[in-house]
Design a protein around this motif. Structure first.
Motif, PDB file in Angstrom:
ATOM      1  N   SER A 111      -2.641   0.749  80.501  1.00 28.10           N
ATOM      2  CA  SER A 111      -2.994   0.705  81.922  1.00 28.10           C
ATOM      3  C   SER A 111      -3.114   2.105  82.501  1.00 28.10           C
ATOM      4  N   LEU A 112      -2.231   3.009  82.080  1.00 32.30           N
ATOM      5  CA  LEU A 112      -2.276   4.379  82.584  1.00 32.30           C
ATOM      6  C   LEU A 112      -3.539   5.099  82.127  1.00 32.30           C
ATOM      7  N   GLU A 113      -4.004   4.782  80.932  1.00 27.51           N
ATOM      8  CA  GLU A 113      -5.233   5.401  80.423  1.00 27.51           C
ATOM      9  C   GLU A 113      -6.458   4.850  81.144  1.00 27.51           C
ATOM     10  N   GLN A 114      -6.451   3.557  81.443  1.00 32.89           N
ATOM     11  CA  GLN A 114      -7.610   2.913  82.080  1.00 32.89           C
ATOM     12  C   GLN A 114      -7.666   3.170  83.579  1.00 32.89           C
ATOM     13  N   GLU A 115      -6.512   3.206  84.223  1.00 34.86           N
ATOM     14  CA  GLU A 115      -6.453   3.329  85.675  1.00 34.86           C
ATOM     15  C   GLU A 115      -5.887   4.703  86.028  1.00 34.86           C
ATOM     16  N   CYS A 174      -0.276  -6.429  90.111  1.00 35.16           N
ATOM     17  CA  CYS A 174       0.130  -5.550  89.012  1.00 35.16           C
ATOM     18  C   CYS A 174      -0.655  -4.247  88.984  1.00 35.16           C
ATOM     19  N   ASN A 175      -1.689  -4.136  89.844  1.00 31.49           N
ATOM     20  CA  ASN A 175      -2.445  -2.892  90.034  1.00 31.49           C
ATOM     21  C   ASN A 175      -3.245  -2.424  88.820  1.00 31.49           C
ATOM     22  N   ALA A 176      -3.364  -3.235  87.798  1.00 34.02           N
ATOM     23  CA  ALA A 176      -4.070  -2.806  86.592  1.00 34.02           C
ATOM     24  C   ALA A 176      -5.004  -3.919  86.101  1.00 34.02           C
ATOM     25  N   TYR A 177      -6.127  -3.514  85.555  1.00 34.23           N
ATOM     26  CA  TYR A 177      -7.179  -4.455  85.159  1.00 34.23           C
ATOM     27  C   TYR A 177      -6.752  -5.406  84.034  1.00 34.23           C
ATOM     28  N   ASP A 178      -6.301  -4.879  82.923  1.00 33.91           N
ATOM     29  CA  ASP A 178      -6.000  -5.717  81.754  1.00 33.91           C
ATOM     30  C   ASP A 178      -4.976  -6.815  82.034  1.00 33.91           C
ATOM     31  N   PRO A 179      -3.789  -6.478  82.550  1.00 35.18           N
ATOM     32  CA  PRO A 179      -2.814  -7.543  82.807  1.00 35.18           C
ATOM     33  C   PRO A 179      -3.270  -8.519  83.886  1.00 35.18           C
ATOM     34  N   ILE A 199      -5.405 -11.469  95.002  1.00 28.64           N
ATOM     35  CA  ILE A 199      -4.990 -10.127  94.621  1.00 28.64           C
ATOM     36  C   ILE A 199      -4.430  -9.405  95.841  1.00 28.64           C
ATOM     37  N   ASP A 200      -3.466  -8.537  95.579  1.00 37.02           N
ATOM     38  CA  ASP A 200      -2.820  -7.760  96.640  1.00 37.02           C
ATOM     39  C   ASP A 200      -3.186  -6.293  96.433  1.00 37.02           C
ATOM     40  N   GLY A 206      -8.416  -1.948  89.689  1.00 31.51           N
ATOM     41  CA  GLY A 206      -8.369  -2.845  88.540  1.00 31.51           C
ATOM     42  C   GLY A 206      -8.246  -4.316  88.888  1.00 31.51           C
ATOM     43  N   GLU A 207      -7.405  -4.654  89.856  1.00 34.69           N
ATOM     44  CA  GLU A 207      -7.235  -6.058  90.233  1.00 34.69           C
ATOM     45  C   GLU A 207      -8.530  -6.634  90.797  1.00 34.69           C
ATOM     46  N   THR A 208      -9.196  -5.871  91.653  1.00 38.16           N
ATOM     47  CA  THR A 208     -10.447  -6.327  92.255  1.00 38.16           C
ATOM     48  C   THR A 208     -11.502  -6.569  91.182  1.00 38.16           C
ATOM     49  N   ARG A 209     -11.642  -5.626  90.269  1.00 38.13           N
ATOM     50  CA  ARG A 209     -12.613  -5.773  89.176  1.00 38.13           C
ATOM     51  C   ARG A 209     -12.291  -6.992  88.330  1.00 38.13           C
ATOM     52  N   ALA A 210     -11.020  -7.210  88.065  1.00 35.64           N
ATOM     53  CA  ALA A 210     -10.602  -8.349  87.255  1.00 35.64           C
ATOM     54  C   ALA A 210     -10.941  -9.675  87.937  1.00 35.64           C
TER      55      ALA A 210
END
Length: 240
Positions: A111-115, A174-179, A199-200, A206-210
């Motif tokens: 997640s840190l690498e992606q976001e 969770c603020n990240a795309y993958d999870p 989503i919050d 990441g959450e929006t894209r997911a």
């Protein structure tokens, strides 16, 4: 007594005596009590008050939908407490529970690498025990189940152990795309018809894209209500 007498004399002149309370000395018991009660009422601040109304609004949308509230990203347990209070206020604590998934140790390396906007030190001061203690202090521990670990692993393990799970509200924070995407996909079959996935994420990432990709894949509507207390974005699971 003297003040009342003076005020009666000054009344014809539209004047009155007002007693000025002396501020409690620094470090005194009175000051500590004042600080305690101020902290207990932080919800009166504009941002916190708005957030409470925000949570209540999304909960009202699933009042007639059977199932539990599941959150991806527990943080310090604020939502666990808010949703648990709502269960009790509506006499639903026997039929609804809160289930929260979190690493309780910040973001994972992927997640840190992606976001790039995420911090490698964020939430490192947290722990599952710390949140559980907070839930006990709020007297809502019996309504909550916390699951520690990487969502990519813990969600499948949990659903395998709970095959009859039904979800009315999936709250993604969770603020990240993958999870976020993995959690939505993994829990979709457990969503009750008419349930909501939201989503919050105030700053789109990441959450929006997911959620957008999830809605496009399954033909769900990606939307937000016209209200100052509406969550950033959500979708409702078709009843058909």
């Amino acid at each position: 007594m003297i003040g009342r007498v003076l005020n009666s004399l000054l009344k014809p002149f539209d004047r009155r005596v007002v007693r000025i309370e002396q501020a409690p000395p620094s470090g005194s018991l009175e000051k500590k009590k004042a600080d305690y009660y101020w902290e207990k009422q932080q919800y009166l601040e504009r941002s916190e008050f708005k957030y409470v109304l925000w949570i209540d609004r999304v909960y009202q949308q699933v009042r007639e939908v059977p199932g539990h509230v599941v959150e991806l990203g527990v943080a310090y347990g604020r939502n666990a407490i808010l949703f648990s209070h709502l269960f009790r206020m509506h006499a639903e604590e026997d039929v609804r529970k809160y289930v929260g998934f979190d690493t309780f140790d910040g973001y994972n390396e992927t997640s840190l690498e992606q976001e790039r906007n995420l911090s490698d030190t964020a939430w490192k001061d947290n722990s599952k025990q710390r949140v559980e203690d907070r839930l006990k202090m709020a007297k809502v521990a019996s309504s909550c189940t916390l699951v520690a670990g990487d969502i990519m692993k813990t969600v499948p393990e949990f659903t395998q152990s709970q095959p009859n799970l039904r979800i009315a509200l999936l709250y993604v924070d969770c603020n990240a795309y993958d999870p976020a995407l993995f959690g939505m996909e993994s829990l979709l079959s457990y969503m009750s018809p008419g349930g909501i996935i939201c989503i919050d994420e105030k700053k789109q990432g990441g959450e929006t894209r997911a959620l957008i990709e999830f809605c496009e894949k399954h033909g769900f509507e990606f939307r937000r209500d016209a209200s100052p207390f509406s969550i950033p974005a959500y979708t409702r699971i078709s009843k058909s």
